[in-house]
Design an enzyme around this catalytic site. Structure first.
Site, PDB file in Angstrom:
ATOM      1  N   ASP A 248       1.063  -1.243   0.037  1.00 52.55           N
ATOM      2  CA  ASP A 248       0.081   0.083  -0.076  1.00 52.55           C
ATOM      3  C   ASP A 248       0.966   1.142   0.095  1.00 52.55           C
ATOM      4  O   ASP A 248       1.958   1.176   0.429  1.00 52.55           O
ATOM      5  CB  ASP A 248      -0.869  -0.087   1.184  1.00 52.55           C
ATOM      6  CG  ASP A 248      -1.877   1.230   1.352  1.00 52.55           C
ATOM      7  OD1 ASP A 248      -2.403   1.398   0.349  1.00 52.55           O
ATOM      8  OD2 ASP A 248      -1.788   1.999   2.453  1.00 52.55           O
ATOM      9  N   ASP A 439      -1.683  -0.541   6.279  1.00 44.42           N
ATOM     10  CA  ASP A 439      -1.705  -0.181   7.690  1.00 44.42           C
ATOM     11  C   ASP A 439      -2.634  -0.826   8.463  1.00 44.42           C
ATOM     12  O   ASP A 439      -2.848  -0.348   9.521  1.00 44.42           O
ATOM     13  CB  ASP A 439      -2.249   1.295   7.380  1.00 44.42           C
ATOM     14  CG  ASP A 439      -3.580   1.761   6.820  1.00 44.42           C
ATOM     15  OD1 ASP A 439      -4.329   0.447   6.810  1.00 44.42           O
ATOM     16  OD2 ASP A 439      -3.977   2.717   6.449  1.00 44.42           O
ATOM     17  N   ASP A 443      -6.664  -0.857   4.893  1.00 44.48           N
ATOM     18  CA  ASP A 443      -6.422  -2.036   4.006  1.00 44.48           C
ATOM     19  C   ASP A 443      -6.889  -3.556   4.656  1.00 44.48           C
ATOM     20  O   ASP A 443      -6.659  -4.416   4.267  1.00 44.48           O
ATOM     21  CB  ASP A 443      -4.949  -2.225   3.776  1.00 44.48           C
ATOM     22  CG  ASP A 443      -4.530  -0.803   2.851  1.00 44.48           C
ATOM     23  OD1 ASP A 443      -5.112  -0.342   2.090  1.00 44.48           O
ATOM     24  OD2 ASP A 443      -3.580  -0.203   3.539  1.00 44.48           O
TER      25      ASP A 443
END
Length: 565
Positions: A248, A439, A443
């Site tokens: 991410d 995180d 997510d």
């Protein structure tokens, strides 16, 4: 082992029966010792909580046990003392040593309204901390409970050992009975009954049964010491097989400390009004971009909007002074007269949100989160070890591409909604075993959908610890390299142990059947093998220092073959 010992006594082989019991007792003792020692590495986290702490009650300071702390109490944490439980700083400022928990050597700054967690060591300034969790439910206690519970989840190697051992035990009992019966009919009964007992011991799967559990417990304990939470053997085994890494952007590749770079206005709206409307919508959001906007608008004293609703993957809607206000990404809101300005902001690597007041576009806010200083180094390490690295982000393509180029990532998937991330992670997982690193909050669906979910900076984040298979407790991305290297090594040790255990059985059974080895010799070889398996498994409790991992990868053909194992 018990049947063989009783049989040896009945046959008058008292010396061999005693030898069997002696060696078996030694190996059982070593097994228990190794498991207890490995578990201590995890339980040692709880020893980071001090035996006593100072609490402010009724205007006076009292020394109490952490178990007596209640939510809402005010702890006084003096310089050099450990924080007794999780809390929020209400007064004071200091630097905290968090290395024992997160594995990060650089102290973190903590001031008013910052969270601190059990086991952190205070630096030079006294802190007044409001308790937000009782001692039995603080972050350290939750971590230990979760990992100990997850030890029951068996990895593929552990299940393989069980699948082999489950039919092996009754099978060898039947085979030994057949050997004794047939041998007694066609030969000397005492000789063949003795050989049947030796075969029974030779095929004992003791080493196979302990081969993986010792390795898993030692490896998980070692990971906890460098600030990584691995939730049991299944997660560890899966992590060792991973060949693809999805990263991410926000909070993983970036520092998670975005700042407002620019505020563009439209339709004659003052800059302050654009910020005030955006801050009113973001007032209760924990998103990193929200924190940047709130920090920029703090001097304006904005009030919070009401009826605020999140539109997943798009933005926020709410009401401010009776007017409908919206904030969101381009595409959900149209940039209109700010289209050219929007493109320039995105080309500069900024994330842009548009702000709308009562159906009219009033401005755009450009926010940029800088790349972590170690990100490029970690990506280079991953690629050099043969990992396929991709960036997944909900941000626009221009911003994502600019940051990916800086990090050294070639594969970029941008403008993704949460459901898009899940779909893409599963699609990549069909090509190769894939881990998703995020995180743990925004997510969470993607973490759950990946072969392995890895949460970044998960200390104190319940959803991250619960959802992810692996949690990096600190914010240093290099711990990702460390835990991947650790998992590969551990998986190799698991396979070595299973192979050695099976080899011993395959070699000893024919020798026992032919009478080459007696009961004492078979017992000795078996128990020595078990000691070797235990010692090899305990090696998984070692972890290489963080700084030694990010070195150029070996380029020899054999290096990649070893890594693949």
């Amino acid at each position: 082992m018990t049947i063989a010992a009783v049989g040896a006594v009945l046959l008058g082989q008292l010396g061999e029966a005693a030898m069997l019991a002696f060696f078996f007792s030694i190996s059982e003792g070593l097994e228990e010792y190794s498991l207890a020692r490995a578990r201590r590495g995890l339980r040692a986290l709880l020893s980071l909580v001090p035996a006593q702490t100072v609490v402010l009650r009724d205007g006076t300071e009292r020394v109490v046990s952490p178990a007596d702390l209640r939510v809402g109490d005010r702890m006084i944490v003096k310089p050099g003392e450990r924080v007794a439980t999780d809390g929020i700083v209400r007064n004071g400022r200091s630097a905290l040593d968090v290395s024992a928990i997160t594995g990060e050597s650089v102290p973190i700054e903590a001031g008013i309204d910052d969270k601190v967690f059990a086991g952190f060591i205070n630096g030079v300034g006294a802190l007044e901390v409001e308790v937000i969790a009782p001692a039995e439910d603080n972050s350290l206690a939750r971590i230990v409970r979760i990992v100990e519970a997850e030890h029951s989840r068996k990895g593929a190697s552990e299940r393989l050992a069980d699948r082999i051992a489950t039919p092996l035990v009754p099978g060898i009992l039947i085979a030994s009975t057949v050997i004794a019966a047939v041998g007694s009919v066609f030969g000397e009964p005492a000789v063949w009954i003795h050989r049947a007992l030796v075969v029974l011991v030779a095929a004992s799967p003791c080493a196979l049964a302990i081969a993986v559990p010792v390795t898993v417990v030692a490896a998980v304990g070692a990971a906890s010491r460098f600030g990584v939470l691995i939730k049991g053997g299944a997660a560890l085994e899966a992590l060792g097989r991973v060949r693809g890494i999805c990263l991410d952007k926000t909070g993983t590749l970036t520092r998670n400390r975005p700042v407002v770079l620019e505020v563009a206005t439209a339709n004659g709206t003052p800059r302050e009004h654009v910020l005030a409307v955006a801050a009113a919508l973001e007032a209760r959001s924990e998103h990193p971009l929200a924190r940047a906007i709130l920090a920029e608008a703090r001097a304006l004293g904005p009030k919070a909007a009401v009826d605020v609703e999140a539109v997943p993957g798009a933005g926020l809607t709410g009401r401010l002074d009776g007017r409908l206000v919206r904030l969101g990404r381009p595409g959900w809101l149209e940039p209109g007269p700010l289209d050219d300005k929007l493109k320039k902001m995105q080309q500069a690597g900024a994330s842009v949100v548009l702000v709308e007041d009562d159906g009219v576009l009033i401005g755009a806010i450009a926010v940029r989160d800088e790349l972590r200083p170690e990100a490029r180094e970690v990506v280079s390490w991953l690629r050099s070890r043969g990992y396929h690295v991709a960036m997944l982000t909900g941000d626009n393509r221009a911003t994502a591409a600019a940051l990916a180029t800086e990090a050294g990532i070639d594969v970029v998937h941008a403008e993704l909604r949460p459901e898009d991330k899940v779909r893409l992670v599963r699609q990549l997982g069909r090509e190769r075993s894939t881990a998703m690193v995020g995180d743990g909050v925004n997510d969470a669906p993607a973490l759950a959908g990946a072969d392995v979910g890895i949460a970044m900076g998960a200390m104190g984040t319940d959803v991250a610890i619960e959802t992810a298979d692996v949690a990096l407790m600190g914010d240093d991305l290099r711990h990702l390299s460390q835990v991947l290297h650790h998992a590969r090594q551990v998986r190799g040790i698991m396979l070595q142990n299973i192979g050695l255990s099976l080899t011993i059985i395959v070699v000893l059974v024919p020798l026992a059947l032919l009478g080459v080895l007696g009961l004492a010799a078979v017992v000795f070889v078996h128990e020595v093998a078990e000691v070797v398996v235990i010692a090899n498994g305990v090696r998984a409790g070692r972890a290489r220092p963080l700084h030694s991992l990010l070195l150029p990868a070996p380029q020899s053909p054999g290096a990649l073959a070893t890594a693949e194992m």
